[in-house]
Enzyme design. Structure first.
Site, PDB file in Angstrom:
ATOM      1  N   ARG A  92       0.844  -1.283   0.249  1.00  0.00           N
ATOM      2  CA  ARG A  92      -0.195  -0.352   0.002  1.00  0.00           C
ATOM      3  C   ARG A  92       0.705   1.046   0.017  1.00  0.00           C
ATOM      4  NH1 ARG A  92      -4.985   1.612   3.695  1.00  0.00           N
ATOM      5  NH2 ARG A  92      -5.888   0.198   2.161  1.00  0.00           N
ATOM      6  N   HIS A 137      -7.646   0.693  -5.652  1.00  0.00           N
ATOM      7  CA  HIS A 137      -8.207  -0.029  -4.705  1.00  0.00           C
ATOM      8  C   HIS A 137      -8.404  -1.197  -5.453  1.00  0.00           C
ATOM      9  CE1 HIS A 137      -7.984  -1.007   0.024  1.00  0.00           C
ATOM     10  NE2 HIS A 137      -8.561  -0.552  -0.180  1.00  0.00           N
ATOM     11  N   GLN A 146     -10.444  -4.575  -2.954  1.00  0.00           N
ATOM     12  CA  GLN A 146     -11.601  -3.504  -2.222  1.00  0.00           C
ATOM     13  C   GLN A 146     -12.791  -3.829  -3.201  1.00  0.00           C
ATOM     14  OE1 GLN A 146     -12.270  -1.386   1.013  1.00  0.00           O
ATOM     15  NE2 GLN A 146     -14.138  -2.656   0.720  1.00  0.00           N
ATOM     16  N   ASP A 158     -17.045   6.703  -0.996  1.00  0.00           N
ATOM     17  CA  ASP A 158     -15.921   6.655  -0.139  1.00  0.00           C
ATOM     18  C   ASP A 158     -15.802   8.145   0.735  1.00  0.00           C
ATOM     19  OD1 ASP A 158     -13.248   5.902   0.843  1.00  0.00           O
ATOM     20  OD2 ASP A 158     -12.907   6.406  -1.270  1.00  0.00           O
ATOM     21  N   CYS A 171     -16.064   1.964   1.013  1.00  0.00           N
ATOM     22  CA  CYS A 171     -14.798   1.012   1.292  1.00  0.00           C
ATOM     23  C   CYS A 171     -14.649   1.346   2.835  1.00  0.00           C
ATOM     24  CB  CYS A 171     -14.232   1.064   0.844  1.00  0.00           C
ATOM     25  SG  CYS A 171     -14.040   2.645   0.406  1.00  0.00           S
ATOM     26  N   ARG A 189     -13.125  -8.248   2.274  1.00  0.00           N
ATOM     27  CA  ARG A 189     -12.126  -8.176   2.030  1.00  0.00           C
ATOM     28  C   ARG A 189     -11.316  -9.225   2.828  1.00  0.00           C
ATOM     29  NH1 ARG A 189     -10.383  -2.779   2.244  1.00  0.00           N
ATOM     30  NH2 ARG A 189      -8.363  -4.240   0.845  1.00  0.00           N
TER      31      ARG A 189
HETATM   32  N1  NVA Z   1      -9.955   6.662  -1.065  1.00  0.00           N
HETATM   33  C1  NVA Z   1      -9.062   6.341   0.176  1.00  0.00           C
HETATM   34  C2  NVA Z   1      -9.676   4.493   0.691  1.00  0.00           C
HETATM   35  C3  NVA Z   1      -9.423   4.244   1.967  1.00  0.00           C
HETATM   36  C4  NVA Z   1      -9.689   3.282   2.337  1.00  0.00           C
HETATM   37  C5  NVA Z   1      -8.320   7.133   0.364  1.00  0.00           C
HETATM   38  O1  NVA Z   1      -7.423   6.392  -0.757  1.00  0.00           O
HETATM   39  O2  NVA Z   1      -7.320   7.026   1.752  1.00  0.00           O
HETATM   40  N1   CP Z   2     -11.102  -0.263   3.272  1.00  0.00           N
HETATM   41  C1   CP Z   2     -10.201  -0.016   3.600  1.00  0.00           C
HETATM   42  O1   CP Z   2      -9.017  -0.349   2.593  1.00  0.00           O
HETATM   43  O2   CP Z   2      -9.756   0.667   4.831  1.00  0.00           O
HETATM   44  P1   CP Z   2      -8.284   0.421   5.223  1.00  0.00           P
HETATM   45  O3   CP Z   2      -7.390   2.120   5.135  1.00  0.00           O
HETATM   46  O4   CP Z   2      -8.887   0.872   7.016  1.00  0.00           O
HETATM   47  O5   CP Z   2      -7.696  -0.771   4.897  1.00  0.00           O
END
Ligand code: NVA
Ligand code: CP
Length: 309
Positions: A106, A133, A136, A225, A265, A293
């Site tokens: 990540r 992502h 997800q 989101d 998400c 997930r």
């Molecule tokens: N769009 C959000 C998703 C988190 C799971 C981010 O990238 O922070």
């Molecule tokens: N939805 C998701 O990826 O959550 P986190 O950022 O907590 O991993």
């Protein structure tokens, strides 16, 4: 030939469907107490989990899933390897591949993940970049399958920021036939090259609209989101102004299909992109979605090991 999972387009449509089916099977087995399933696909292996951003769901579901597949996870933050700074991503990829059976990452830049995958000889899984992502939305497709007993042809509306989740739904629409609408402001559009690709390929119907009521009309799946993603929290106040009309609330949902589900998400900023009433209401599937997930990632990891030979 090793296989990576950097976007949903790394799988064929058939592979996406098979992976979802397998996740459902793993979920059923787990519900009967069979945790260590999938024939120990990671038996004896260590999986490196590189996280340059915070995570609750992704980190914990991956680490749990790796354990349940017979492997061991290693949580690696920026402080340990400082990927791309202490040494090149290419060199780090080569060295990590000598120890690890798989890499989960990540980070911010999608091209960093592509570079890592290119130079690693073990499968690499994208656990979120600024671009997409995929794990997800694979889990979200599993939730849609469970709730509606189908995915193909579903009317999905994504409301809010044109971010990595909006992009992920567009990639999904390249592999599974969807009727996808993105409702967002003119200032917060998703990746337009991706939008044009989906349109040109023609598998799915796709449109972007700026009127929230029009966006949600007849939707079976309403998705949202946060309005400011990780790394963009300084834009939060500006996004409130641009996106308030796209808040998922009971009034707006009156225009959706009566049997719609609401997905997010998570983490959610309750009171901004989604109200408490909706998040805790009868149409919300957000906690099943979070659980899924785990099951989908076990299926993705198992399949990648199998396909990588
Ligand atoms: N769009 C959000 C998703 C988190 C799971 C981010 O990238 O922070
Ligand atoms: N939805 C998701 O990826 O959550 P986190 O950022 O907590 O991993």
């Amino acid at each position: 030939m090793k296989r990576d999972f950097l976007t949903i387009a790394d799988m064929s449509g058939d592979e996406v469907v098979q992976t979802i089916r397998y996740a459902l099977e793993l979920k059923k087995r787990r519900q009967t107490g069979q945790f260590r399933t999938a024939n120990g696909k990671l038996e004896g292996m260590t999986v490196g989990c590189i996280f340059h951003k915070a995570s609750l769901r992704t980190r914990i579901s991956f680490e749990t899933g790796i354990y349940e597949l017979g492997g061991k996870s290693l949580y690696i933050t920026k402080d340990e390897i400082d990927l791309g700074k202490r040494e090149s991503i290419e060199d780090a990829a080569r060295v990590l591949s000598r120890y690890l059976g798989m890499i989960v990452i990540r980070t911010f830049s999608h091209s960093d993940v592509e570079k890592l995958a290119k130079h690693a000889s073990v499968p690499v899984i994208n656990a979120l970049t600024d671009y997409t992502h995929p794990c997800q939305v694979m889990g979200d497709l599993l939730t849609v399958q469970e709730r509606f007993d189908k995915i193909e042809g579903m009317k999905v509306t994504y409301l809010g920021d044109g971010n990595n989740l909006a992009n992920s739904w567009m990639v999904a629409a390249r592999r599974i036939k969807l009727d996808l609408t993105i409702g967002t402001s003119e200032e917060t559009m998703p990746k337009m090259d991706l939008f044009n690709t989906v349109k040109e390929e023609g598998l799915s119907r796709i449109r972007i609209v700026h009127d929230p009521v029009e966006a949600v009309e007849g939707a079976q799946v309403v998705y949202t989101d946060v309005w400011a993603s990780m790394g963009q929290k300084d834009k939060a106040a500006e996004r409130v102004k641009l996106l308030s009309a796209f808040q998922v609330n009971e009034k707006l949902l009156q225009h959706a299909d009566p049997n719609h589900i609401v997905l997010h998400c998570l983490p959610a900023e309750r009171g901004r992109e989604i109200t408490n009433e909706v998040m805790d209401g009868p149409h919300s599937a957000v906690f099943d979605q979070a659980e899924n997930r785990l099951h989908i990632q076990k299926a993705i990891m198992s399949r990648l090991m199998e396909w990588s030979g």
